[in-house]
Design a protein around this motif. Sequence first.
Motif, PDB file in Angstrom:
ATOM      1  N   ALA A   1       4.834 -15.107   0.178  1.00 52.90           N
ATOM      2  CA  ALA A   1       3.430 -14.037   1.385  1.00 52.90           C
ATOM      3  C   ALA A   1       4.406 -12.144   1.694  1.00 52.90           C
ATOM      4  CB  ALA A   1       4.256 -14.649   3.181  1.00 52.90           C
ATOM      5  N   GLU A   2       3.921 -11.318   1.899  1.00 52.10           N
ATOM      6  CA  GLU A   2       3.700 -10.348   1.526  1.00 52.10           C
ATOM      7  C   GLU A   2       4.515 -10.299   3.850  1.00 52.10           C
ATOM      8  OE1 GLU A   2       1.665  -6.998  -0.223  1.00 52.10           O
ATOM      9  OE2 GLU A   2       1.158  -6.876   2.210  1.00 52.10           O
ATOM     10  N   ASP A   3       5.352  -9.766   3.997  1.00 50.79           N
ATOM     11  CA  ASP A   3       5.785  -9.499   4.583  1.00 50.79           C
ATOM     12  C   ASP A   3       4.753  -8.636   5.466  1.00 50.79           C
ATOM     13  OD1 ASP A   3       7.797 -10.987   4.344  1.00 50.79           O
ATOM     14  OD2 ASP A   3       9.349  -9.276   4.377  1.00 50.79           O
ATOM     15  N   PRO A   4       4.989  -8.573   6.971  1.00 52.99           N
ATOM     16  CA  PRO A   4       3.594  -7.412   7.784  1.00 52.99           C
ATOM     17  C   PRO A   4       4.634  -5.989   7.653  1.00 52.99           C
ATOM     18  CG  PRO A   4       4.608  -9.586   9.581  1.00 52.99           C
ATOM     19  CD  PRO A   4       5.314  -9.460   7.408  1.00 52.99           C
ATOM     20  N   PRO A   5       3.336  -5.364   7.219  1.00 50.09           N
ATOM     21  CA  PRO A   5       3.830  -3.774   7.289  1.00 50.09           C
ATOM     22  C   PRO A   5       4.404  -3.143   8.107  1.00 50.09           C
ATOM     23  CG  PRO A   5       1.033  -3.986   6.576  1.00 50.09           C
ATOM     24  CD  PRO A   5       1.540  -5.023   7.852  1.00 50.09           C
ATOM     25  N   PHE A   6       5.778  -2.732   7.886  1.00 49.92           N
ATOM     26  CA  PHE A   6       6.229  -1.706   8.454  1.00 49.92           C
ATOM     27  C   PHE A   6       5.329  -0.155   9.011  1.00 49.92           C
ATOM     28  CE2 PHE A   6       9.441   2.142   9.473  1.00 49.92           C
ATOM     29  CZ  PHE A   6       9.644   1.457  10.752  1.00 49.92           C
ATOM     30  N   GLU A   7       5.559   0.560  10.104  1.00 52.28           N
ATOM     31  CA  GLU A   7       4.740   1.885   9.804  1.00 52.28           C
ATOM     32  C   GLU A   7       5.155   2.361  10.515  1.00 52.28           C
ATOM     33  OE1 GLU A   7       0.957   4.263  10.212  1.00 52.28           O
ATOM     34  OE2 GLU A   7       0.752   1.925  10.331  1.00 52.28           O
ATOM     35  N   SER A   8       5.691   3.619  10.621  1.00 55.18           N
ATOM     36  CA  SER A   8       6.800   4.446  11.585  1.00 55.18           C
ATOM     37  C   SER A   8       5.355   5.462  12.496  1.00 55.18           C
ATOM     38  CB  SER A   8       8.021   5.759  11.181  1.00 55.18           C
ATOM     39  OG  SER A   8       6.559   6.501   9.945  1.00 55.18           O
ATOM     40  N   ALA A   9       6.150   5.639  14.115  1.00 58.59           N
ATOM     41  CA  ALA A   9       4.881   6.067  15.012  1.00 58.59           C
ATOM     42  C   ALA A   9       4.464   7.311  13.925  1.00 58.59           C
ATOM     43  CB  ALA A   9       6.210   6.297  15.748  1.00 58.59           C
ATOM     44  N   SER A  10       5.116   8.242  13.807  1.00 59.55           N
ATOM     45  CA  SER A  10       4.468   8.975  12.780  1.00 59.55           C
ATOM     46  C   SER A  10       3.705   8.690  11.649  1.00 59.55           C
ATOM     47  CB  SER A  10       5.641  10.093  12.420  1.00 59.55           C
ATOM     48  OG  SER A  10       6.183   9.411  11.364  1.00 59.55           O
ATOM     49  N   GLY A  11       3.756   7.880  10.830  1.00 61.77           N
ATOM     50  CA  GLY A  11       2.769   7.232   9.801  1.00 61.77           C
ATOM     51  C   GLY A  11       3.158   7.932   8.628  1.00 61.77           C
ATOM     52  N   SER A  12       4.589   8.499   8.902  1.00 63.91           N
ATOM     53  CA  SER A  12       4.270   8.619   7.581  1.00 63.91           C
ATOM     54  C   SER A  12       5.527   7.874   6.315  1.00 63.91           C
ATOM     55  CB  SER A  12       5.842  10.013   7.465  1.00 63.91           C
ATOM     56  OG  SER A  12       7.324   9.476   7.896  1.00 63.91           O
ATOM     57  N   ILE A  13       6.234   6.865   7.194  1.00 62.12           N
ATOM     58  CA  ILE A  13       6.453   6.074   6.575  1.00 62.12           C
ATOM     59  C   ILE A  13       5.488   4.192   6.863  1.00 62.12           C
ATOM     60  CG2 ILE A  13       8.313   3.960   6.243  1.00 62.12           C
ATOM     61  CD1 ILE A  13      10.449   6.488   7.516  1.00 62.12           C
ATOM     62  N   HIS A  14       4.629   4.078   5.432  1.00 56.74           N
ATOM     63  CA  HIS A  14       4.077   2.748   5.639  1.00 56.74           C
ATOM     64  C   HIS A  14       4.493   2.190   4.259  1.00 56.74           C
ATOM     65  CE1 HIS A  14       0.758   0.316   6.005  1.00 56.74           C
ATOM     66  NE2 HIS A  14       0.071   0.995   7.450  1.00 56.74           N
ATOM     67  N   ALA A  15       4.778   0.534   4.177  1.00 56.16           N
ATOM     68  CA  ALA A  15       4.734  -0.300   3.392  1.00 56.16           C
ATOM     69  C   ALA A  15       4.928  -1.920   3.804  1.00 56.16           C
ATOM     70  CB  ALA A  15       6.746   0.226   2.909  1.00 56.16           C
TER      71      ALA A  15
ATOM     72  N   SER B   1       6.305  -5.380   2.145  1.00 58.82           N
ATOM     73  CA  SER B   1       7.384  -5.923   0.728  1.00 58.82           C
ATOM     74  C   SER B   1       7.513  -7.316   0.253  1.00 58.82           C
ATOM     75  CB  SER B   1       8.603  -5.649   1.418  1.00 58.82           C
ATOM     76  OG  SER B   1       9.393  -4.551   0.713  1.00 58.82           O
ATOM     77  N   ARG B   2       7.090  -8.244  -0.663  1.00 52.70           N
ATOM     78  CA  ARG B   2       7.200  -9.562  -0.979  1.00 52.70           C
ATOM     79  C   ARG B   2       8.999 -10.033  -0.869  1.00 52.70           C
ATOM     80  NH1 ARG B   2       1.763 -11.958  -2.346  1.00 52.70           N
ATOM     81  NH2 ARG B   2       1.181  -9.914  -2.147  1.00 52.70           N
ATOM     82  N   GLU B   3       9.935 -10.383  -0.476  1.00 52.83           N
ATOM     83  CA  GLU B   3      11.266 -10.465  -0.567  1.00 52.83           C
ATOM     84  C   GLU B   3      11.092 -12.020  -1.164  1.00 52.83           C
ATOM     85  OE1 GLU B   3      12.889  -8.652   0.380  1.00 52.83           O
ATOM     86  OE2 GLU B   3      11.291  -7.322   1.417  1.00 52.83           O
ATOM     87  N   LEU B   4      11.207 -11.442  -2.534  1.00 54.97           N
ATOM     88  CA  LEU B   4      11.404 -11.874  -4.334  1.00 54.97           C
ATOM     89  C   LEU B   4      12.819 -12.641  -3.685  1.00 54.97           C
ATOM     90  CD1 LEU B   4       9.648 -10.623  -6.964  1.00 54.97           C
ATOM     91  CD2 LEU B   4       8.605 -11.557  -5.559  1.00 54.97           C
TER      92      LEU B   4
ATOM     93  N   THR C   1       7.389  -4.244  -3.009  1.00 58.75           N
ATOM     94  CA  THR C   1       7.088  -3.293  -1.795  1.00 58.75           C
ATOM     95  C   THR C   1       5.694  -2.306  -2.567  1.00 58.75           C
ATOM     96  OG1 THR C   1       9.253  -2.539  -1.299  1.00 58.75           O
ATOM     97  CG2 THR C   1       7.597  -1.529  -0.014  1.00 58.75           C
ATOM     98  N   ARG C   2       4.849  -2.283  -1.337  1.00 59.76           N
ATOM     99  CA  ARG C   2       4.178  -2.270  -1.386  1.00 59.76           C
ATOM    100  C   ARG C   2       3.242  -0.989  -0.636  1.00 59.76           C
ATOM    101  NH1 ARG C   2      -0.745  -2.505   1.287  1.00 59.76           N
ATOM    102  NH2 ARG C   2       0.183  -3.845   2.790  1.00 59.76           N
ATOM    103  N   ILE C   3       3.242   0.613  -1.250  1.00 57.33           N
ATOM    104  CA  ILE C   3       3.386   1.530  -0.315  1.00 57.33           C
ATOM    105  C   ILE C   3       2.138   2.545  -0.445  1.00 57.33           C
ATOM    106  CG2 ILE C   3       4.517   4.163   0.294  1.00 57.33           C
ATOM    107  CD1 ILE C   3       6.566   2.721  -2.161  1.00 57.33           C
TER     108      ILE C   3
ATOM    109  N   LEU D   1       3.810   0.375 -10.570  1.00 59.31           N
ATOM    110  CA  LEU D   1       3.329  -0.327 -11.303  1.00 59.31           C
ATOM    111  C   LEU D   1       2.236  -0.116 -10.383  1.00 59.31           C
ATOM    112  CD1 LEU D   1       4.373  -3.844  -9.349  1.00 59.31           C
ATOM    113  CD2 LEU D   1       5.576  -3.180 -11.958  1.00 59.31           C
ATOM    114  N   GLU D   2       1.577   0.774 -10.110  1.00 54.47           N
ATOM    115  CA  GLU D   2       0.440   1.772  -9.784  1.00 54.47           C
ATOM    116  C   GLU D   2       0.703   2.839  -8.891  1.00 54.47           C
ATOM    117  OE1 GLU D   2      -3.824   0.048  -7.211  1.00 54.47           O
ATOM    118  OE2 GLU D   2      -3.108  -1.204  -8.660  1.00 54.47           O
ATOM    119  N   GLY D   3      -0.370   3.746  -9.179  1.00 59.08           N
ATOM    120  CA  GLY D   3      -0.325   5.025  -8.915  1.00 59.08           C
ATOM    121  C   GLY D   3       0.710   5.860  -9.458  1.00 59.08           C
ATOM    122  N   ARG D   4       0.942   6.495  -8.345  1.00 58.97           N
ATOM    123  CA  ARG D   4       2.484   7.339  -8.707  1.00 58.97           C
ATOM    124  C   ARG D   4       3.556   7.336  -7.686  1.00 58.97           C
ATOM    125  NH1 ARG D   4      -0.540  13.382 -10.293  1.00 58.97           N
ATOM    126  NH2 ARG D   4       1.034  13.626  -9.564  1.00 58.97           N
TER     127      ARG D   4
END
Length: 94
Positions: free
Chosen positions: A24-38, A40-43, A57-59, A81-84
């Motif tokens: 299961a993917e953990d609930p996303p963490f998002e900073s108040a500014s929105g600059s951090i948004h990720a 994770s699946r803790e394997l 980690t999905r960012i 794995l996808e994107g840059r």
Amino acid sequence: MADDGISIPKRSRFGNVVNARDVAEDPPFESASGSIHAASRELAVALNAKDLGYSITRIESGASSCPYQFHHGEEEMFFVLEGRGLLRQGVDGE
């Protein structure tokens, strides 16, 4: 079942094999500014790993996974794995 109560379906006769999609993917963490948004699946937790920590980690596009940070006694490896991706390292985050 891992020590922390995470239940994953048995897909293998080996206890150290799991499909990442079954963790299961953990609930996303998002900073108040929105600059951090990720999120994770803790394997490592799901597999009850002892010496190696690893996760997927999905960012969100344009966001960071965490504030600038570094480790003196721990190695890290990143696979995009996808994107840059952009890896910041060094004294000035270059």
